[in-house]
Design a protein around this motif. Sequence first.
Motif, PDB file in Angstrom:
ATOM      1  N   MET A 275       0.849  -1.206   0.000  1.00 26.11           N
ATOM      2  CA  MET A 275       0.000   0.000   0.000  1.00 26.11           C
ATOM      3  C   MET A 275       0.878   1.247   0.000  1.00 26.11           C
ATOM      4  SD  MET A 275      -3.439  -0.252   0.026  1.00 26.11           S
ATOM      5  CE  MET A 275      -3.888   1.331   0.687  1.00 26.11           C
ATOM      6  N   ALA A 277       0.086   3.891  -1.766  1.00 23.93           N
ATOM      7  CA  ALA A 277      -0.751   5.073  -2.036  1.00 23.93           C
ATOM      8  C   ALA A 277      -0.902   5.929  -0.788  1.00 23.93           C
ATOM      9  CB  ALA A 277      -2.134   4.627  -2.521  1.00 23.93           C
ATOM     10  N   VAL A 279      -3.520   7.560   0.893  1.00 23.77           N
ATOM     11  CA  VAL A 279      -4.987   7.525   0.882  1.00 23.77           C
ATOM     12  C   VAL A 279      -5.506   8.612   1.824  1.00 23.77           C
ATOM     13  CG1 VAL A 279      -7.006   6.043   1.197  1.00 23.77           C
ATOM     14  CG2 VAL A 279      -4.787   5.015   0.636  1.00 23.77           C
ATOM     15  N   ALA A 280      -6.493   9.350   1.349  1.00 21.89           N
ATOM     16  CA  ALA A 280      -7.059  10.392   2.208  1.00 21.89           C
ATOM     17  C   ALA A 280      -7.647   9.761   3.464  1.00 21.89           C
ATOM     18  CB  ALA A 280      -8.159  11.134   1.445  1.00 21.89           C
ATOM     19  N   ASP A 281      -7.376  10.367   4.603  1.00 24.38           N
ATOM     20  CA  ASP A 281      -7.957   9.879   5.855  1.00 24.38           C
ATOM     21  C   ASP A 281      -9.331  10.497   6.089  1.00 24.38           C
ATOM     22  OD1 ASP A 281      -5.831   8.199   6.676  1.00 24.38           O
ATOM     23  OD2 ASP A 281      -4.671   9.977   7.197  1.00 24.38           O
ATOM     24  N   THR A 306     -12.528   8.273   6.088  1.00 24.79           N
ATOM     25  CA  THR A 306     -12.654   7.306   4.997  1.00 24.79           C
ATOM     26  C   THR A 306     -12.410   5.909   5.588  1.00 24.79           C
ATOM     27  OG1 THR A 306     -10.305   7.507   4.563  1.00 24.79           O
ATOM     28  CG2 THR A 306     -11.768   8.904   3.254  1.00 24.79           C
ATOM     29  N   THR A 307     -12.655   4.897   4.789  1.00 26.16           N
ATOM     30  CA  THR A 307     -12.339   3.530   5.236  1.00 26.16           C
ATOM     31  C   THR A 307     -10.828   3.406   5.355  1.00 26.16           C
ATOM     32  OG1 THR A 307     -14.120   2.782   3.817  1.00 26.16           O
ATOM     33  CG2 THR A 307     -12.592   1.077   4.586  1.00 26.16           C
ATOM     34  N   ASP A 308     -10.346   2.811   6.416  1.00 25.79           N
ATOM     35  CA  ASP A 308      -8.919   2.504   6.486  1.00 25.79           C
ATOM     36  C   ASP A 308      -8.720   1.176   5.758  1.00 25.79           C
ATOM     37  OD1 ASP A 308      -6.346   1.487   7.263  1.00 25.79           O
ATOM     38  OD2 ASP A 308      -6.318   3.052   8.797  1.00 25.79           O
ATOM     39  N   ILE A 309      -8.121   1.276   4.583  1.00 27.79           N
ATOM     40  CA  ILE A 309      -8.040   0.099   3.703  1.00 27.79           C
ATOM     41  C   ILE A 309      -7.198  -1.005   4.348  1.00 27.79           C
ATOM     42  CG2 ILE A 309      -7.398  -0.726   1.402  1.00 27.79           C
ATOM     43  CD1 ILE A 309      -7.787   2.202   0.430  1.00 27.79           C
ATOM     44  N   LEU A 310      -6.067  -0.626   4.924  1.00 26.44           N
ATOM     45  CA  LEU A 310      -5.195  -1.648   5.511  1.00 26.44           C
ATOM     46  C   LEU A 310      -5.883  -2.373   6.680  1.00 26.44           C
ATOM     47  CD1 LEU A 310      -1.620  -0.089   5.304  1.00 26.44           C
ATOM     48  CD2 LEU A 310      -2.440  -2.168   4.178  1.00 26.44           C
ATOM     49  N   GLY A 328       2.801  -1.700   4.482  1.00 29.84           N
ATOM     50  CA  GLY A 328       2.217  -0.364   4.561  1.00 29.84           C
ATOM     51  C   GLY A 328       3.303   0.692   4.563  1.00 29.84           C
ATOM     52  N   PHE A 329       2.903   1.907   4.321  1.00 31.10           N
ATOM     53  CA  PHE A 329       3.851   3.026   4.350  1.00 31.10           C
ATOM     54  C   PHE A 329       3.485   3.944   5.511  1.00 31.10           C
ATOM     55  CE2 PHE A 329       6.475   3.374   0.391  1.00 31.10           C
ATOM     56  CZ  PHE A 329       6.185   2.104  -0.096  1.00 31.10           C
ATOM     57  N   ALA A 331       4.226   7.855   6.258  1.00 29.29           N
ATOM     58  CA  ALA A 331       4.846   9.134   5.918  1.00 29.29           C
ATOM     59  C   ALA A 331       4.713  10.014   7.158  1.00 29.29           C
ATOM     60  CB  ALA A 331       4.126   9.756   4.734  1.00 29.29           C
ATOM     61  N   LYS A 343       1.910   1.854  13.585  1.00 33.19           N
ATOM     62  CA  LYS A 343       1.158   1.425  12.392  1.00 33.19           C
ATOM     63  C   LYS A 343       1.370  -0.058  12.111  1.00 33.19           C
ATOM     64  CE  LYS A 343       0.633   5.854  10.478  1.00 33.19           C
ATOM     65  NZ  LYS A 343       1.346   7.001  10.067  1.00 33.19           N
ATOM     66  N   LYS A 347      -2.132  -1.941  12.267  1.00 32.29           N
ATOM     67  CA  LYS A 347      -2.656  -2.387  10.967  1.00 32.29           C
ATOM     68  C   LYS A 347      -2.226  -3.819  10.644  1.00 32.29           C
ATOM     69  CE  LYS A 347      -3.090   2.304   9.254  1.00 32.29           C
ATOM     70  NZ  LYS A 347      -3.524   3.065   8.086  1.00 32.29           N
TER      71      LYS A 347
HETATM   72  N1  CTP Z   1      -3.939   3.824   4.373  1.00 32.44           N
HETATM   73  C1  CTP Z   1      -5.043   3.022   4.162  1.00 32.44           C
HETATM   74  N2  CTP Z   1      -6.294   3.548   4.229  1.00 32.44           N
HETATM   75  C2  CTP Z   1      -6.490   4.845   4.546  1.00 32.44           C
HETATM   76  C3  CTP Z   1      -5.370   5.656   4.803  1.00 32.44           C
HETATM   77  C4  CTP Z   1      -4.118   5.116   4.692  1.00 32.44           C
HETATM   78  O1  CTP Z   1      -4.874   1.840   3.898  1.00 32.44           O
HETATM   79  N3  CTP Z   1      -7.728   5.316   4.591  1.00 32.44           N
HETATM   80  C5  CTP Z   1      -2.604   3.220   4.277  1.00 32.44           C
HETATM   81  C6  CTP Z   1      -1.635   3.981   3.376  1.00 32.44           C
HETATM   82  O2  CTP Z   1      -1.657   3.479   2.049  1.00 32.44           O
HETATM   83  C7  CTP Z   1      -0.299   3.692   4.046  1.00 32.44           C
HETATM   84  C8  CTP Z   1      -0.668   3.616   5.505  1.00 32.44           C
HETATM   85  O3  CTP Z   1      -2.041   3.269   5.543  1.00 32.44           O
HETATM   86  O4  CTP Z   1       0.241   2.456   3.634  1.00 32.44           O
HETATM   87  C9  CTP Z   1      -0.492   4.940   6.182  1.00 32.44           C
HETATM   88  O5  CTP Z   1      -1.104   4.874   7.406  1.00 32.44           O
HETATM   89  P1  CTP Z   1      -1.976   6.070   8.018  1.00 32.44           P
HETATM   90  O6  CTP Z   1      -2.397   5.627   9.356  1.00 32.44           O
HETATM   91  O7  CTP Z   1      -3.017   6.542   7.120  1.00 32.44           O
HETATM   92  O8  CTP Z   1      -0.898   7.146   8.069  1.00 32.44           O
HETATM   93  P2  CTP Z   1      -1.155   8.644   8.099  1.00 32.44           P
HETATM   94  O9  CTP Z   1      -1.971   9.096   6.927  1.00 32.44           O
HETATM   95  O10 CTP Z   1       0.181   9.217   8.253  1.00 32.44           O
HETATM   96  O11 CTP Z   1      -2.096   8.780   9.369  1.00 32.44           O
HETATM   97  P3  CTP Z   1      -1.801   9.235  10.877  1.00 32.44           P
HETATM   98  O12 CTP Z   1      -2.581  10.467  11.004  1.00 32.44           O
HETATM   99  O13 CTP Z   1      -2.343   8.105  11.702  1.00 32.44           O
HETATM  100  O14 CTP Z   1      -0.334   9.386  11.009  1.00 32.44           O
END
Ligand code: CTP
Length: 405
Positions: A275, A277, A279-281, A306-310, A328-329, A331, A343, A347
């Motif tokens: 993953m 991408a 992805v918008a949270d 949004t749905t947390d895909i992971l 997963g990534f 950032a 994470k 996840k």
């Molecule tokens: N991801 C996902 N579904 C989402 C958002 C992110 O699967 N709705 C995945 C991204 O592709 C990435 C990882 O989750 O591999 C990033 O984790 P995330 O918790 O979203 O990181 P941030 O956006 O940095 O969130 P946080 O505010 O928790 O730091």
Amino acid sequence: MDVIPVLRGKRILLGVSGSIAAYKAAELASRLTQAGARVDAILTAAASRFVTPLTFQSLTGRPAPADLWSEDAHVLHVGLADGADLLLIAPATADILAKLAHGLADDLLTVTALAARCPLLIAPAMDAGMFEHPAVQANLTALLARGATVIGPAGGRMASGLTGRGRMLEPEEILGHVRRAAGRSGPLAGRHVVVTAGGTEEPIDPVRSLSNRSSGKQGFAVAQAALDRGANVTLVAAPCSLPTPVGASRIDVSTAHEMAHAVLEASAGADALVMAAAVADFRPARPADHKLKKDAGLPVLELERTTDILRAVAEVRARTGRPACVVGFAAETGDLLANARKKLQEKRLSLVVANDVSKPDAGFGADTNRVTLIDSAGADELPLLSKAEVAERILDRVGALLTRD
Ligand code: CTP
């Protein structure tokens, strides 16, 4: 250009026949050589009227023989064919296709083609009317039946001024096919890897959206690295203008919701999911169905998760065991390791690729990246690398995780 690991040390015979597209074969020879391949160019007499052996000799650093009748040629063709990894004929004219289909052997290229036992990749180039001719099509059918791979030709404007299907593929795309051929029996052959890339877009109204700065480069590089190892790759791409790596099945999506749907479907039977991408949270809770006009006053955007895909993938994986490997990534702009480890756990990831996106040479948009690979065993901090090299390191870990299971 950097060395491409799957091509490093590979022996590629580049047959060039007499089409105006021969000038593009020079670019191809250069790209393959820079990628680390050992390229032996063999020109037909007709090709030598468009480009010279010296062109190829200069680009590949190796002799580019053209004459079957030179003193050492009877050994030369056997020497060239022996141990070759791939015979690529680009451009392939109607004449060379006919000779290959019927086993004619009256010049160094055709003699070498009969002596070679390696895979044959053919990139035809000719006028569209010629390409459609039943004789050419019958020759192609015969070559395909014997296991050759035919790539292109593409449609478009030809040197004759006519438009139709007959243009040789561009060197970049041919390079992609060469990578695919070279990686076919790689360590991930028979494995299905799903990769996501780019930044999702969440609509505010029909013309505006909430997005992020992801360029998609890292995810596309991961997809390419998986292809180079022989995997079947599904690339779920959020909006970005990058070309699809040759061999990947690309699914274009826009929103996190669409990406979730595509990923859950594609990864259900997959071996690995990466993953990459962004992805918008959050997304606008009620996107307007008409353009918001500024004279209607300042809009107030209410957001929802949004749905947390992971997390959704982790639930499926807990039931089915698939995908076996999930990457997963993370950032981050601070507390990199602690946040990434959180994470990894929350996840239920096999591996997390953590990067500090506050640095200009790493993360969003850059061609380089500085990441730390973290799994339950520990953290491996990598130096500043190209995104292609980071992708290689990630795929090394994916490969190791899959063979362990
Ligand atoms: N991801 C996902 N579904 C989402 C958002 C992110 O699967 N709705 C995945 C991204 O592709 C990435 C990882 O989750 O591999 C990033 O984790 P995330 O918790 O979203 O990181 P941030 O956006 O940095 O969130 P946080 O505010 O928790 O730091």
